[in-house]
Design a protein around this motif. Structure first.
Motif, PDB file in Angstrom:
ATOM      1  N   SER A 144      -9.553   3.203  -4.107  1.00 47.39           N
ATOM      2  CA  SER A 144      -8.721   4.469  -4.210  1.00 47.39           C
ATOM      3  C   SER A 144      -8.244   4.744  -2.826  1.00 47.39           C
ATOM      4  O   SER A 144      -6.837   5.089  -2.744  1.00 47.39           O
ATOM      5  N   GLY A 145      -8.988   4.696  -1.986  1.00 45.71           N
ATOM      6  CA  GLY A 145      -8.534   5.059  -0.547  1.00 45.71           C
ATOM      7  C   GLY A 145      -7.241   4.117   0.224  1.00 45.71           C
ATOM      8  O   GLY A 145      -6.459   4.874   0.579  1.00 45.71           O
ATOM      9  N   THR A 146      -7.436   3.116  -0.286  1.00 41.27           N
ATOM     10  CA  THR A 146      -6.339   2.261   0.235  1.00 41.27           C
ATOM     11  C   THR A 146      -4.993   2.394  -0.452  1.00 41.27           C
ATOM     12  O   THR A 146      -4.125   2.682   0.154  1.00 41.27           O
ATOM     13  N   GLY A 191      -7.753   4.139   5.014  1.00 40.79           N
ATOM     14  CA  GLY A 191      -7.960   4.706   3.663  1.00 40.79           C
ATOM     15  C   GLY A 191      -9.556   4.875   2.955  1.00 40.79           C
ATOM     16  O   GLY A 191      -9.405   6.051   2.538  1.00 40.79           O
ATOM     17  N   THR A 192     -10.294   3.867   3.555  1.00 37.92           N
ATOM     18  CA  THR A 192     -11.560   4.179   2.805  1.00 37.92           C
ATOM     19  C   THR A 192     -11.863   5.514   3.643  1.00 37.92           C
ATOM     20  O   THR A 192     -12.808   6.225   2.903  1.00 37.92           O
ATOM     21  N   LYS A 209       0.684   7.315   0.711  1.00 39.10           N
ATOM     22  CA  LYS A 209       0.847   8.499   1.443  1.00 39.10           C
ATOM     23  C   LYS A 209       1.593   8.291   2.404  1.00 39.10           C
ATOM     24  O   LYS A 209       2.639   9.098   3.214  1.00 39.10           O
ATOM     25  N   TRP A 210       1.249   7.444   3.478  1.00 39.91           N
ATOM     26  CA  TRP A 210       2.004   6.959   4.734  1.00 39.91           C
ATOM     27  C   TRP A 210       3.087   5.933   4.702  1.00 39.91           C
ATOM     28  O   TRP A 210       3.421   5.196   5.485  1.00 39.91           O
ATOM     29  N   MET A 235      -4.197   5.354  -1.855  1.00 39.19           N
ATOM     30  CA  MET A 235      -3.772   6.529  -1.398  1.00 39.19           C
ATOM     31  C   MET A 235      -3.107   6.531   0.165  1.00 39.19           C
ATOM     32  O   MET A 235      -1.809   7.170   0.195  1.00 39.19           O
ATOM     33  N   TRP A 236      -3.887   5.822   0.878  1.00 37.40           N
ATOM     34  CA  TRP A 236      -3.361   5.579   2.166  1.00 37.40           C
ATOM     35  C   TRP A 236      -1.878   5.071   2.165  1.00 37.40           C
ATOM     36  O   TRP A 236      -0.926   5.331   2.867  1.00 37.40           O
ATOM     37  N   ARG A 237      -1.597   4.016   1.555  1.00 40.12           N
ATOM     38  CA  ARG A 237      -0.237   3.397   1.514  1.00 40.12           C
ATOM     39  C   ARG A 237       0.658   4.244   0.913  1.00 40.12           C
ATOM     40  O   ARG A 237       1.868   4.054   1.207  1.00 40.12           O
ATOM     41  N   MET A 297      -2.305  -4.374   5.408  1.00 34.51           N
ATOM     42  CA  MET A 297      -3.211  -4.272   4.353  1.00 34.51           C
ATOM     43  C   MET A 297      -4.625  -3.953   4.467  1.00 34.51           C
ATOM     44  O   MET A 297      -5.238  -2.784   4.236  1.00 34.51           O
ATOM     45  N   ALA A 318     -14.175   3.842  -3.134  1.00 33.77           N
ATOM     46  CA  ALA A 318     -13.310   4.614  -1.911  1.00 33.77           C
ATOM     47  C   ALA A 318     -12.353   3.541  -1.461  1.00 33.77           C
ATOM     48  O   ALA A 318     -11.405   3.764  -0.752  1.00 33.77           O
ATOM     49  N   ILE A 319     -13.077   2.336  -1.202  1.00 33.89           N
ATOM     50  CA  ILE A 319     -12.065   1.307  -0.910  1.00 33.89           C
ATOM     51  C   ILE A 319     -10.683   1.198  -1.719  1.00 33.89           C
ATOM     52  O   ILE A 319      -9.431   0.997  -1.221  1.00 33.89           O
ATOM     53  N   ILE A 345      -3.487  -5.254  -3.479  1.00 36.45           N
ATOM     54  CA  ILE A 345      -4.712  -4.465  -2.854  1.00 36.45           C
ATOM     55  C   ILE A 345      -5.994  -5.046  -3.708  1.00 36.45           C
ATOM     56  O   ILE A 345      -7.088  -5.293  -3.063  1.00 36.45           O
ATOM     57  N   ALA A 366      -4.839  -0.402   6.013  1.00 34.82           N
ATOM     58  CA  ALA A 366      -4.796   0.611   5.082  1.00 34.82           C
ATOM     59  C   ALA A 366      -6.072   0.496   4.367  1.00 34.82           C
ATOM     60  O   ALA A 366      -6.525   1.746   4.149  1.00 34.82           O
ATOM     61  N   ILE A 367      -6.765  -0.569   4.058  1.00 32.92           N
ATOM     62  CA  ILE A 367      -8.167  -0.442   3.449  1.00 32.92           C
ATOM     63  C   ILE A 367      -9.205   0.310   4.434  1.00 32.92           C
ATOM     64  O   ILE A 367      -9.821   1.160   3.974  1.00 32.92           O
ATOM     65  N   LYS A 377     -12.600  12.831   2.720  1.00 32.77           N
ATOM     66  CA  LYS A 377     -11.817  13.881   2.315  1.00 32.77           C
ATOM     67  C   LYS A 377     -12.505  14.405   1.043  1.00 32.77           C
ATOM     68  O   LYS A 377     -12.684  15.776   0.762  1.00 32.77           O
ATOM     69  N   TRP A 378     -13.017  13.615   0.326  1.00 33.49           N
ATOM     70  CA  TRP A 378     -13.556  14.012  -1.021  1.00 33.49           C
ATOM     71  C   TRP A 378     -15.063  13.671  -0.969  1.00 33.49           C
ATOM     72  O   TRP A 378     -15.895  13.559  -2.151  1.00 33.49           O
ATOM     73  N   MET A 433      -5.714  18.263  -1.715  1.00 38.04           N
ATOM     74  CA  MET A 433      -6.250  17.649  -0.531  1.00 38.04           C
ATOM     75  C   MET A 433      -6.245  18.708   0.515  1.00 38.04           C
ATOM     76  O   MET A 433      -6.872  18.838   1.387  1.00 38.04           O
ATOM     77  N   ASP A 446       6.059   3.616   5.018  1.00 42.64           N
ATOM     78  CA  ASP A 446       7.066   3.700   5.755  1.00 42.64           C
ATOM     79  C   ASP A 446       8.422   3.624   4.896  1.00 42.64           C
ATOM     80  O   ASP A 446       9.557   4.032   5.085  1.00 42.64           O
ATOM     81  N   LEU A 466       2.063  -3.970  -5.286  1.00 40.72           N
ATOM     82  CA  LEU A 466       1.021  -3.314  -4.352  1.00 40.72           C
ATOM     83  C   LEU A 466      -0.288  -3.250  -5.072  1.00 40.72           C
ATOM     84  O   LEU A 466      -1.417  -3.586  -4.426  1.00 40.72           O
ATOM     85  N   ASN A 487      -4.236  17.965   7.370  1.00 39.56           N
ATOM     86  CA  ASN A 487      -3.701  18.462   6.057  1.00 39.56           C
ATOM     87  C   ASN A 487      -2.223  18.820   6.403  1.00 39.56           C
ATOM     88  O   ASN A 487      -1.607  18.494   5.279  1.00 39.56           O
ATOM     89  N   TRP A 503     -10.705   8.716   2.376  1.00 41.25           N
ATOM     90  CA  TRP A 503     -11.100   9.019   1.113  1.00 41.25           C
ATOM     91  C   TRP A 503     -12.462   9.626   1.201  1.00 41.25           C
ATOM     92  O   TRP A 503     -12.706  10.631   0.668  1.00 41.25           O
ATOM     93  N   ARG A 504     -13.344   8.777   1.948  1.00 40.06           N
ATOM     94  CA  ARG A 504     -14.651   9.419   1.844  1.00 40.06           C
ATOM     95  C   ARG A 504     -14.890  10.896   2.514  1.00 40.06           C
ATOM     96  O   ARG A 504     -15.794  11.610   2.213  1.00 40.06           O
TER      97      ARG A 504
END
Lengths: 201, 201
Positions: free
Chosen positions: A168-170, B169-170, A176-177, A172-174, B162, A165-166, A190, B165-166, B176-177, A116, A179, A186, B113, B173-174
């Motif tokens: 995978s992105g969700t 994150g979405t 990654k960040w 990843m976001w959770r 949630m 994207a929704i 999702i 994050a959706i 980034k990739w 990334m 808390d 999870l 990054n 994701w878009r």
DNA sequence: TCGATACGCAACGGTGTCGTTTCATATTAC
DNA sequence: GTAATATGAAACGACACCGTTGCGTATCGA
């Protein structure tokens, strides 16, 4: 002077290159990357030392660090789950559970980080990583969604790339960040939340 | 020997530290980070050279590189849009459009990054970044969603973390990739797709 | 004016990595 | 055995930074 072998590979006179050394080098490189080093901080000397190998042996095989890293990433087997679930929901949950469980492993995290954060500086590495690790998963996910659209579990007009994207992105976001510790369910949460918008009206 | 000033700051004898130099140092550091360097690759010498400043001036202010980076990140103003839209949808679209437009700028990308990839190695930097750049936005987003739940635009039982994050994150994701150029209406498409599951049944 | 402090600059010795070379040794084909 | 190639180890000169110090100058308070 060369001669053909039965398997078609070309053999040269003299001692052949040690496959063991090659594996050790790649494994050492992945190991160091997995400990949090970026590509630029990854030193040939450190790889050689950890692999128990002379620098010569590395330089003889790869002319630069990027080539080595590309080969190393290529050696990563993308462990794709079969995903033979009954429903789209089950498949998606299973898929995201794999993603979540991988995100816990330090090595996976760090290699993901590399992909990334260093895609701008090392485009070849990023490209290879995408091909090895991202693309097969995307295709898998895409197939699940298409199947759901075909059998009526999902809206027929679902925007598949957006849906991927929704999901995978969700996740990843959770991851990654996060808390605190991630909830065990999870993936299910999702999927259940997201599917509310994906099912037929 | 010190003396109090009208503003309560302590003044010492001798030439005061140059604010201009301080700004130049921080700006140079952000600049270099914005060009893709990681924290470890960020060298004091390079910062000094770019800022037109002696290394002494840097070492006099910060005892280590992390402190400098933390201060540099702290100086980043989080440009939060006011978000006084009429509907939740409009607010979400506006918010994601800001995120998307920022993702284009190289400097924003690289600093993002750093936050993502070096959080393990530099926890203090990551923590500060989260406080400066992530948290205010999360609160903003959270407020929009809560407002929507209150006025009936969104389901009353919506899982707010949630949902955040959706959305975030979405978009991440878009951006980034991204395979190619991002569609201009990406923010609207994400919001419209996601809101299908967020609205009351 | 004078003492104090900060400034930019240049140089210091020290360390880590670079990519290369040399060397003695190991393993292969002929 | 002999030629050819690979191996690990060690050393090379070169470079980039490190963190520190000294220097002459600039800017403040007293």
């Amino acid at each position: 002077m060369t001669m053909q072998q039965t398997d078609g590979a070309v053999r040269t006179a003299g001692r052949p290159r040690s496959e063991k050394a090659e594996k050790a080098i790649i494994e050492a490189a992945l190991d160091i990357l997995g400990e949090g080093s970026g590509v630029s901080e990854l030193s040939i000397e450190a790889i050689a030392a950890r692999a128990g190998v002379g620098k010569t042996t590395i330089y003889r095989r790869w002319s630069n660090k990027e080539d080595l890293v590309v080969d190393a990433l290529a050696s990563l087997k993308p462990p794709i789950a079969p995903l033979k679930g009954v429903s789209v929901r089950d498949d998606l949950v299973a898929y995201l559970q794999v993603v979540q469980s991988e995100s816990v492993h330090v090595r996976t995290r760090c290699i993901m980080n590399i992909a990334m954060s260093q895609s701008d500086k090392h485009p070849r590495v990023a490209e290879r990583f995408h091909e090895i690790a991202i693309k097969p998963r995307q295709e898998l996910l895409s197939a699940v969604l298409e199947r759901g659209m075909a059998n009526g579990e999902l809206r027929a007009d679902l925007d598949v790339p957006m849906a991927m994207a929704i999901l995978s992105g969700t996740m990843m976001w959770r991851t990654k960040w996060a808390d605190g510790p991630l909830p065990a369910d999870l993936a299910e949460r999702i999927v259940d939340e997201v599917l509310l918008g994906f099912r037929p009206r």
